[in-house]
Design a protein around this motif. Sequence first.
Motif, PDB file in Angstrom:
ATOM      1  N   ARG A  47       0.822  -1.206   0.000  1.00 51.55           N
ATOM      2  CA  ARG A  47       0.000   0.000   0.000  1.00 51.55           C
ATOM      3  C   ARG A  47       0.863   1.266   0.000  1.00 51.55           C
ATOM      4  O   ARG A  47       0.542   2.243  -0.677  1.00 51.55           O
ATOM      5  N   ASP A  48       1.954   1.261   0.771  1.00 56.36           N
ATOM      6  CA  ASP A  48       2.832   2.446   0.801  1.00 56.36           C
ATOM      7  C   ASP A  48       3.475   2.677  -0.559  1.00 56.36           C
ATOM      8  O   ASP A  48       3.573   3.821  -1.025  1.00 56.36           O
ATOM      9  N   GLU A  49       3.905   1.591  -1.191  1.00 57.31           N
ATOM     10  CA  GLU A  49       4.577   1.710  -2.481  1.00 57.31           C
ATOM     11  C   GLU A  49       3.603   2.182  -3.569  1.00 57.31           C
ATOM     12  O   GLU A  49       3.960   3.012  -4.420  1.00 57.31           O
ATOM     13  N   LEU A  50       2.370   1.678  -3.515  1.00 52.38           N
ATOM     14  CA  LEU A  50       1.370   2.087  -4.495  1.00 52.38           C
ATOM     15  C   LEU A  50       0.970   3.549  -4.287  1.00 52.38           C
ATOM     16  O   LEU A  50       0.782   4.296  -5.258  1.00 52.38           O
ATOM     17  N   ALA A  51       0.859   3.969  -3.030  1.00 54.71           N
ATOM     18  CA  ALA A  51       0.528   5.371  -2.747  1.00 54.71           C
ATOM     19  C   ALA A  51       1.593   6.305  -3.322  1.00 54.71           C
ATOM     20  O   ALA A  51       1.278   7.346  -3.917  1.00 54.71           O
ATOM     21  N   LEU A  52       2.864   5.926  -3.170  1.00 53.96           N
ATOM     22  CA  LEU A  52       3.944   6.744  -3.717  1.00 53.96           C
ATOM     23  C   LEU A  52       3.905   6.755  -5.242  1.00 53.96           C
ATOM     24  O   LEU A  52       4.014   7.813  -5.869  1.00 53.96           O
ATOM     25  N   GLU A  53       3.744   5.583  -5.849  1.00 58.88           N
ATOM     26  CA  GLU A  53       3.739   5.510  -7.313  1.00 58.88           C
ATOM     27  C   GLU A  53       2.586   6.333  -7.903  1.00 58.88           C
ATOM     28  O   GLU A  53       2.747   7.014  -8.907  1.00 58.88           O
ATOM     29  N   TRP A  54       1.421   6.250  -7.285  1.00 59.07           N
ATOM     30  CA  TRP A  54       0.276   7.023  -7.760  1.00 59.07           C
ATOM     31  C   TRP A  54       0.610   8.515  -7.767  1.00 59.07           C
ATOM     32  O   TRP A  54       0.343   9.225  -8.737  1.00 59.07           O
ATOM     33  N   ALA A  55       1.208   8.981  -6.677  1.00 60.08           N
ATOM     34  CA  ALA A  55       1.559  10.402  -6.577  1.00 60.08           C
ATOM     35  C   ALA A  55       2.622  10.777  -7.608  1.00 60.08           C
ATOM     36  O   ALA A  55       2.555  11.849  -8.216  1.00 60.08           O
ATOM     37  N   LEU A  56       3.592   9.894  -7.829  1.00 62.05           N
ATOM     38  CA  LEU A  56       4.639  10.181  -8.803  1.00 62.05           C
ATOM     39  C   LEU A  56       4.073  10.228 -10.226  1.00 62.05           C
ATOM     40  O   LEU A  56       4.499  11.059 -11.039  1.00 62.05           O
ATOM     41  N   TRP A  57       3.127   9.334 -10.537  1.00 61.13           N
ATOM     42  CA  TRP A  57       2.505   9.371 -11.871  1.00 61.13           C
ATOM     43  C   TRP A  57       1.876  10.732 -12.139  1.00 61.13           C
ATOM     44  O   TRP A  57       1.899  11.218 -13.265  1.00 61.13           O
ATOM     45  N   ARG A  58       1.317  11.340 -11.086  1.00 66.28           N
ATOM     46  CA  ARG A  58       0.620  12.612 -11.255  1.00 66.28           C
ATOM     47  C   ARG A  58       1.569  13.803 -11.344  1.00 66.28           C
ATOM     48  O   ARG A  58       1.131  14.949 -11.475  1.00 66.28           O
ATOM     49  N   CYS A  59       2.859  13.513 -11.283  1.00 71.38           N
ATOM     50  CA  CYS A  59       3.859  14.586 -11.337  1.00 71.38           C
ATOM     51  C   CYS A  59       4.950  14.314 -12.370  1.00 71.38           C
ATOM     52  O   CYS A  59       5.986  14.979 -12.360  1.00 71.38           O
ATOM     53  N   THR A  60       4.723  13.343 -13.251  1.00 70.06           N
ATOM     54  CA  THR A  60       5.782  12.886 -14.152  1.00 70.06           C
ATOM     55  C   THR A  60       5.327  12.920 -15.605  1.00 70.06           C
ATOM     56  O   THR A  60       4.263  12.389 -15.946  1.00 70.06           O
TER      57      THR A  60
END
Length: 350
Positions: free
Chosen positions: A316-329
Amino acid sequence: MIAALTGMFSHLGWAIWRCFPAFIRLACYRWLGRYGDTRYGIRVRILPFGLVTKGGWGSPHTEADNIRFVAKHTTIPVPHVLDVIEYPVPKTGMSPPSGMIVMSRLEGESLNKWISDHAVRTPEQQALLEHLDACLAKGDMSDISEVVERLKHMPLPTLNLSDAEPLMQDLREALRQLRSIEPPSQAVAGLFGRPLRCSRGGECLTLGPFKDQREFKDAIFAQANSVLFAHRMPALHRLAEPSRAKTHRICFTHADLAARNILVKDGRLSGILDWEFSGWYPEYWELTTMESQMLNQPLMHQFWDAVQLFGNEPYRDELALEWALWRCTGTTAAMGDRGDDLSCPQTSRP
């Protein structure tokens, strides 16, 4: 006995054929391609005689070696690589090499089709979808917005999984075998220490190789646009802390396990395709790359929730980070105030 002899002569025939110059083999494949099926896009052609060719960016040996590696170390159904031809891009001769893989064709329908066939919809939903398909086929765009809007306000369809257990078990076993292969080191890299290919921010990138997972995680984080989204960086750093604090297993990972790359025949797994992004990644990467291709696909989530490839509450922590990174990349970045909400809907589900 007959099957063994047939296989031996087929293997010998291909070995002899590969002794011919590459330009002759390539010309033959391209000629056959004129009669092939391009339903899977411009890079893939279904040829006569049960053959498939795939072109692409970068050396074709990367994907071919990945397929052979998986075939050697697992029982996952993958295509049989018959020929690989690499050549420079003709325009300059200085660009990275391109090429073609010739493979055997696997039978089956895509998991997308299987899920669509197992969807349970109301008669009104079904009628609207059929009308939508008819409009798209005719190029009539006049009713599409209205149909889509009506579908939005209807209850979500559900899946009939009454006959899905054999397929789900096949998928669990395939992933178990893949993740059980012992890594040669703690490096995050392609096979044989090559760079990794990945799709990130709407672009196909070549990254690494990385000596360890911390270097990889830092490189992925650095893809976020810290100039355009400077005000989001404190939140991104907070989200990154739990993942950076963990030491993840390094697993051989498909890294593009979308439903279009999974084949099903008679209710069983009949093939997994498209291994060009595969390599040695931290264990969570398979799940996060799958999630990136299931946005706004509730039926797909219903299916994978039932399969439970990674357990009940995975990464869950890793997915939360990836989701946020997708929205900034890259070109997939979410702009404006709505984009500033970096919370992941998947990690907030009950």
